[in-house]
Design an enzyme around this catalytic site. Structure first.
Site, PDB file in Angstrom:
ATOM      1  N   GLY B  29       0.791  -1.225   0.000  1.00  0.00           N
ATOM      2  CA  GLY B  29       0.000   0.000   0.000  1.00  0.00           C
ATOM      3  C   GLY B  29       0.818   1.267   0.000  1.00  0.00           C
ATOM      4  O   GLY B  29       0.293   2.348  -0.264  1.00  0.00           O
ATOM      5  N   CYS B 237     -27.711  -8.777 -16.460  1.00  0.00           N
ATOM      6  CA  CYS B 237     -27.123  -8.479 -17.761  1.00  0.00           C
ATOM      7  C   CYS B 237     -28.131  -8.823 -18.853  1.00  0.00           C
ATOM      8  O   CYS B 237     -28.711  -9.910 -18.853  1.00  0.00           O
ATOM      9  CB  CYS B 237     -25.837  -9.278 -17.957  1.00  0.00           C
ATOM     10  SG  CYS B 237     -25.158  -9.136 -19.631  1.00  0.00           S
ATOM     11  N   CYS B 240     -26.336 -11.879 -21.095  1.00  0.00           N
ATOM     12  CA  CYS B 240     -26.068 -13.213 -20.551  1.00  0.00           C
ATOM     13  C   CYS B 240     -26.897 -13.519 -19.309  1.00  0.00           C
ATOM     14  O   CYS B 240     -26.852 -14.635 -18.800  1.00  0.00           O
ATOM     15  CB  CYS B 240     -24.580 -13.377 -20.241  1.00  0.00           C
ATOM     16  SG  CYS B 240     -24.049 -12.549 -18.740  1.00  0.00           S
ATOM     17  N   CYS B 262     -22.762  -6.802 -19.026  1.00  0.00           N
ATOM     18  CA  CYS B 262     -21.566  -7.025 -18.216  1.00  0.00           C
ATOM     19  C   CYS B 262     -20.444  -6.127 -18.721  1.00  0.00           C
ATOM     20  O   CYS B 262     -20.209  -6.055 -19.932  1.00  0.00           O
ATOM     21  CB  CYS B 262     -21.082  -8.470 -18.352  1.00  0.00           C
ATOM     22  SG  CYS B 262     -22.182  -9.689 -17.666  1.00  0.00           S
ATOM     23  N   CYS B 268     -18.997 -12.265 -19.864  1.00  0.00           N
ATOM     24  CA  CYS B 268     -20.287 -12.270 -20.555  1.00  0.00           C
ATOM     25  C   CYS B 268     -20.259 -13.281 -21.713  1.00  0.00           C
ATOM     26  O   CYS B 268     -21.179 -14.079 -21.886  1.00  0.00           O
ATOM     27  CB  CYS B 268     -20.578 -10.869 -21.093  1.00  0.00           C
ATOM     28  SG  CYS B 268     -22.306 -10.579 -21.506  1.00  0.00           S
TER      29      CYS B 268
END
Lengths: 194, 285
Positions: B29, B237, B240, B262, B268
């Site tokens: 980080g 979606c 899909c 998606c 997808c």
């Protein structure tokens, strides 16, 4: 310098530096990202006295911008010449070193190495510690990069526990034996194996 | 082969980047400064991610590049071709087959494994930058763990909007120490950051590299009474039918018709190939 030491100074670098260094770095990165996990690393043929793993790390990470400290047990004319020819890295005192190489006892005391500053903890030394093997784990690690716990063989425990207390300051360690390496960053908590 | 060094960058540059990556992994980080090079693409097109990828790639890797989840957008196609040409690596659009994935602003829907590396393109690596413009001050704030300002910002969100309105680049705390910008990924992706893969972040213009090792604790900042929520559009979606993926909204015509798809095109596609279908799935196919 005799002819034989000269030739060994010029030999032993990476045969295909971009590719060999890429593979060696992947091993080093996986080691640093997963403390305690042993990785294979090779590519360099070092002068007598240091391991293939340590030599490959030096070739991968050192250049004229990094000071290297050689502990008394590995500091030889052959290694200094080899390092100078293949990396151009200046030999420095322990206090200024970016990288340090040697056996554990020879590298002591640990507190002479740079641990970074609060604003820039990355300005710290990385120690490459030559060890006999990784086969007898005596420490249990936890922290970033470790799913639950990891086991590792360390030369001692107290020094690494003290180093972890300094976090985010501290030094980071690679351990090298033969053509294998493992790492212990300052972020790892070290406990004795029960 | 070709006239480029492997993966475009010269060896000394790669060593410098590799050293920064190792220190980044040792202090998760924390933003490690590095001497970012000019790349043959403009800033904002992933110069930081490209440099990190170039330093991390080996010839054995299979590379996937996504831009907002999509494999087929200009940025993703260009970077994929760049590494095909300069590194000669295999490329793929399938998440499972990739060993290195460079991403702009998304984490793939498929769970990543220990054998994969995720490289983020980062525009502004400093999460405190819009609160405190001076680098000397933000350095000090990180050193002293002085993150009160960030909590004030999130609190002001709540006082103005009734909820934490930050929807992307949602700040996280890494291993209880550094507050980090996860790059502009939607906050939907934040919970995925505790993953098995290595995560590397490269900011080219801002010259910073940071990293999150596998299984590192990554916690979105929040309040006890306003806990973090990973949100997404409340739809399935339309192609899909997936209800668990992050969605893009696409305007279809002037009559107000729209569809949700998606954002992860590979996810997808693989679902549609497996026989799943959404509201508009038949027509689109």
């Amino acid at each position: 310098m005799s002819l034989q030491t000269q030739s060994s100074v010029y030999a032993g670098g990476f045969s295909n530096p971009p590719v060999a260094a890429a593979h060696a770095f992947r091993a080093a990165m996986n080691a640093m990202a997963r403390p305690g996990q042993v990785q294979d690393i090779s590519g360099a043929t070092p002068p007598e006295g240091i391991s293939v793993a340590a030599a490959s790390l030096l070739l991968t990470l050192c250049d004229p911008e990094t000071g290297v400290y050689l502990a008394p047990d590995v500091n030889s004319e052959a290694l200094r010449g080899w390092l100078a020819f293949h990396t151009g890295a200046p030999i420095s005192a322990a206090e200024q070193a970016d990288f340090a190489l040697g056996g554990w006892d020879a590298l002591m005391p640990l507190d002479c190495f740079r641990t970074g500053t609060p604003e820039y903890p990355d300005r710290s030394a990385t120690l490459i510690v030559e060890v006999p093997s990784f086969e007898a784990p005596n420490a249990v690690l936890s922290g970033p990069g470790i799913k639950d716990t990891a086991r590792m063989q360390l030369p001692e425990l107290a020094a690494f526990q003290n180093n972890a207390v300094l976090y985010p300051l501290g030094v980071d360690f690679f351990f090298t034996a033969g053509s294998q390496l493992a790492a212990l960053p300052r972020s790892s908590q070290v406990a004795a194996e029960v | 082969m070709n006239d480029y060094n492997f993966a475009y960058l010269d060896e000394q540059t790669k060593r410098m980047i590799r050293r920064a990556i190792l220190k980044g992994l040792a202090v998760p980080g924390y933003q490690v400064p590095f001497a970012s090079r000019e790349m043959p693409m403009p800033y904002g097109w992933g110069t930081g991610g490209v440099q990190v990828s170039a330093a991390a790639l080996t010839p054995d890797d299979t590379l996937k590049v996504i831009d907002q989840g999509a494999d087929d957008t200009t940025n993703a196609v260009s970077i994929r071709k760049f590494f095909e040409k300069t590194a000669g690596v295999e490329t793929t659009e399938e998440t499972e087959k990739a060993s290195v994935i460079q991403t702009r602003h998304r984490i793939p829907e498929a769970e990543l494994t220990e054998d994969q590396i995720l490289v983020y393109q980062v525009p502004i690596p400093e999460p405190l930058r819009f609160l405190e413009p001076r680098e000397t001050e933000t350095r000090k704030m990180h050193a002293l763990q002085e993150y009160g300002l960030m909590h004030v910002k999130l609190y002001e969100d709540i006082s103005q909007h009734g909820a934490i309105a930050t929807a992307y680049a949602y700040p996280v705390k890494v291993e209880g120490r550094y507050v980090m910008d996860p790059s502009p990924i939607p906050k939907f992706d934040n919970p995925k950051m505790e993953m098995a893969a290595i995560q590397l972040f490269g900011a080219g213009r801002e010259q910073r590299i940071y990293a999150v090792p596998p299984y590192t604790q990554v916690v979105p900042l929040d309040f006890e009474d306003y806990p973090f929520e990973a949100g997404k559009a409340d739809h399935a979606c339309d192609l899909c039918g997936a209800e668990d993926s992050y969605l893009d909204e696409v305007i279809l015509d002037d009559a107000g018709n729209r569809m949700f798809v998606c954002s992860d095109t590979d996810y997808c596609r693989s679902r549609r190939e497996a026989g799943h279908s959404g509201r508009l799935g038949e027509e689109a196919a």
